[in-house]
Design a protein around this motif. Structure first.
Motif, PDB file in Angstrom:
ATOM      1  N   THR A 101      42.677  31.713  46.127  1.00  0.00           N
ATOM      2  CA  THR A 101      43.534  30.552  46.285  1.00  0.00           C
ATOM      3  C   THR A 101      44.519  30.534  45.132  1.00  0.00           C
ATOM      4  N   SER A 102      45.797  30.288  45.401  1.00  0.00           N
ATOM      5  CA  SER A 102      46.774  30.379  44.314  1.00  0.00           C
ATOM      6  C   SER A 102      47.934  29.417  44.493  1.00  0.00           C
TER       7      SER A 102
ATOM      8  N   ILE B 258      37.702  34.909  48.566  1.00  0.00           N
ATOM      9  CA  ILE B 258      38.622  33.806  48.824  1.00  0.00           C
ATOM     10  C   ILE B 258      39.525  33.670  47.602  1.00  0.00           C
TER      11      ILE B 258
ATOM     12  N   VAL C 215      42.020  35.299  52.343  1.00  0.00           N
ATOM     13  CA  VAL C 215      40.635  35.733  52.392  1.00  0.00           C
ATOM     14  C   VAL C 215      40.615  37.206  52.798  1.00  0.00           C
TER      15      VAL C 215
ATOM     16  N   THR D 280      28.116  32.041  51.616  1.00  0.00           N
ATOM     17  CA  THR D 280      27.537  31.552  50.366  1.00  0.00           C
ATOM     18  C   THR D 280      28.345  32.110  49.202  1.00  0.00           C
ATOM     19  N   VAL D 281      28.976  31.216  48.439  1.00  0.00           N
ATOM     20  CA  VAL D 281      29.751  31.646  47.272  1.00  0.00           C
ATOM     21  C   VAL D 281      28.784  32.021  46.162  1.00  0.00           C
ATOM     22  N   THR D 282      28.948  33.222  45.620  1.00  0.00           N
ATOM     23  CA  THR D 282      28.043  33.712  44.582  1.00  0.00           C
ATOM     24  C   THR D 282      28.716  33.825  43.222  1.00  0.00           C
ATOM     25  N   ARG D 283      30.062  33.975  43.216  1.00  0.00           N
ATOM     26  CA  ARG D 283      30.802  34.054  41.955  1.00  0.00           C
ATOM     27  C   ARG D 283      32.128  33.360  42.111  1.00  0.00           C
ATOM     28  N   SER D 284      32.637  32.771  41.024  1.00  0.00           N
ATOM     29  CA  SER D 284      33.936  32.112  41.051  1.00  0.00           C
ATOM     30  C   SER D 284      34.572  32.251  39.680  1.00  0.00           C
ATOM     31  N   TYR D 285      35.830  32.663  39.654  1.00  0.00           N
ATOM     32  CA  TYR D 285      36.509  32.778  38.354  1.00  0.00           C
ATOM     33  C   TYR D 285      38.001  32.510  38.501  1.00  0.00           C
TER      34      TYR D 285
ATOM     35  N   TYR E 138      45.200  29.830  39.887  1.00  0.00           N
ATOM     36  CA  TYR E 138      44.534  30.572  40.950  1.00  0.00           C
ATOM     37  C   TYR E 138      43.024  30.479  40.760  1.00  0.00           C
ATOM     38  N   GLN E 139      42.299  30.800  41.811  1.00  0.00           N
ATOM     39  CA  GLN E 139      40.848  30.877  41.738  1.00  0.00           C
ATOM     40  C   GLN E 139      40.375  31.958  42.690  1.00  0.00           C
ATOM     41  N   VAL E 140      39.418  32.742  42.267  1.00  0.00           N
ATOM     42  CA  VAL E 140      38.807  33.768  43.108  1.00  0.00           C
ATOM     43  C   VAL E 140      37.355  33.377  43.337  1.00  0.00           C
ATOM     44  N   ARG E 141      36.945  33.362  44.599  1.00  0.00           N
ATOM     45  CA  ARG E 141      35.544  33.080  44.920  1.00  0.00           C
ATOM     46  C   ARG E 141      35.007  34.224  45.772  1.00  0.00           C
ATOM     47  N   VAL E 142      33.918  34.815  45.325  1.00  0.00           N
ATOM     48  CA  VAL E 142      33.278  35.901  46.058  1.00  0.00           C
ATOM     49  C   VAL E 142      32.094  35.312  46.816  1.00  0.00           C
ATOM     50  N   ALA E 143      32.041  35.596  48.123  1.00  0.00           N
ATOM     51  CA  ALA E 143      31.030  34.946  48.969  1.00  0.00           C
ATOM     52  C   ALA E 143      30.443  35.937  49.960  1.00  0.00           C
TER      53      ALA E 143
ATOM     54  N   ILE F  51      43.984  23.253  44.122  1.00  0.00           N
ATOM     55  CA  ILE F  51      42.839  24.154  44.132  1.00  0.00           C
ATOM     56  C   ILE F  51      41.598  23.289  43.919  1.00  0.00           C
TER      57      ILE F  51
END
Lengths: 107, 107
Positions: free
Chosen positions: B16-17, B14, B57, A96-101, B90-95, A2
């Motif tokens: 990813t895991s 997005i 995605v 454009t990525v605005t948040r990530s967690y 895992y990771q979550v990215r909001v775009a 990742i």
């Protein structure tokens, strides 16, 4: 595996593709493009998987860094070969990525 | 297999895991969540692949539609089970998708 990305905002390029049959030089090109991308200014990381559909997300400091990678000569040739030979279908989405967690924070 | 999305802008999540060993109910949950997501307001499509790393995605009309899906009760339970059992990482990215191109247009 990742990608370790910084705090948003940054740019994600989502490349989805369906491969044609046969290798036709694809594996070597793919390895070379991954190495070349990682040396570009503004490159932050890449995540990729394929099982039937291929989903590759590359991360960049900003849209201009992603656009500059699109214009790199060797990559332009690979894109042309992709359109003519390697891919039955594909789509590129620039976001454009605005948040990530996740479990270890924003990454 | 490649999602048919509208003209940008729209939202991409997005995910990813890295999976833990064993199924532990994952396959059934994954199928159920795909079906349930597709029925949510604002759902536009999903693209997914796994070979070691999983990259999924999902596309939504806007951030609020994506956030509402995150809050759906059955999905909340799946997220909890994901954190406790199914995923090593895992990771979550909001775009926000701003451009899209491919052989058949913006899609």
């Amino acid at each position: 595996m990742i990608a370790h990305t910084p705090e948003p905002p940054y740019t994600a390029v989502i490349f989805t593709s369906v491969r044609s049959d046969g290798d036709n030089g694809y594996a070597a090109m793919s390895k070379r493009m991954n190495e070349l991308a990682a040396r570009q200014p503004g490159y932050l990381g890449m995540e990729s998987a394929r099982d039937g559909l291929g989903v590759t997300v590359s991360y960049w400091t900003d849209d201009e860094a992603a656009a500059a990678w699109k214009r790199v000569a060797e990559h332009v040739i690979a894109q042309e070969r992709g359109r003519s030979t390697w891919y039955v279908d594909y789509q590129v989405r620039v976001a454009t990525v605005t948040r990530s967690y996740g479990p270890t924070g924003p990454r």
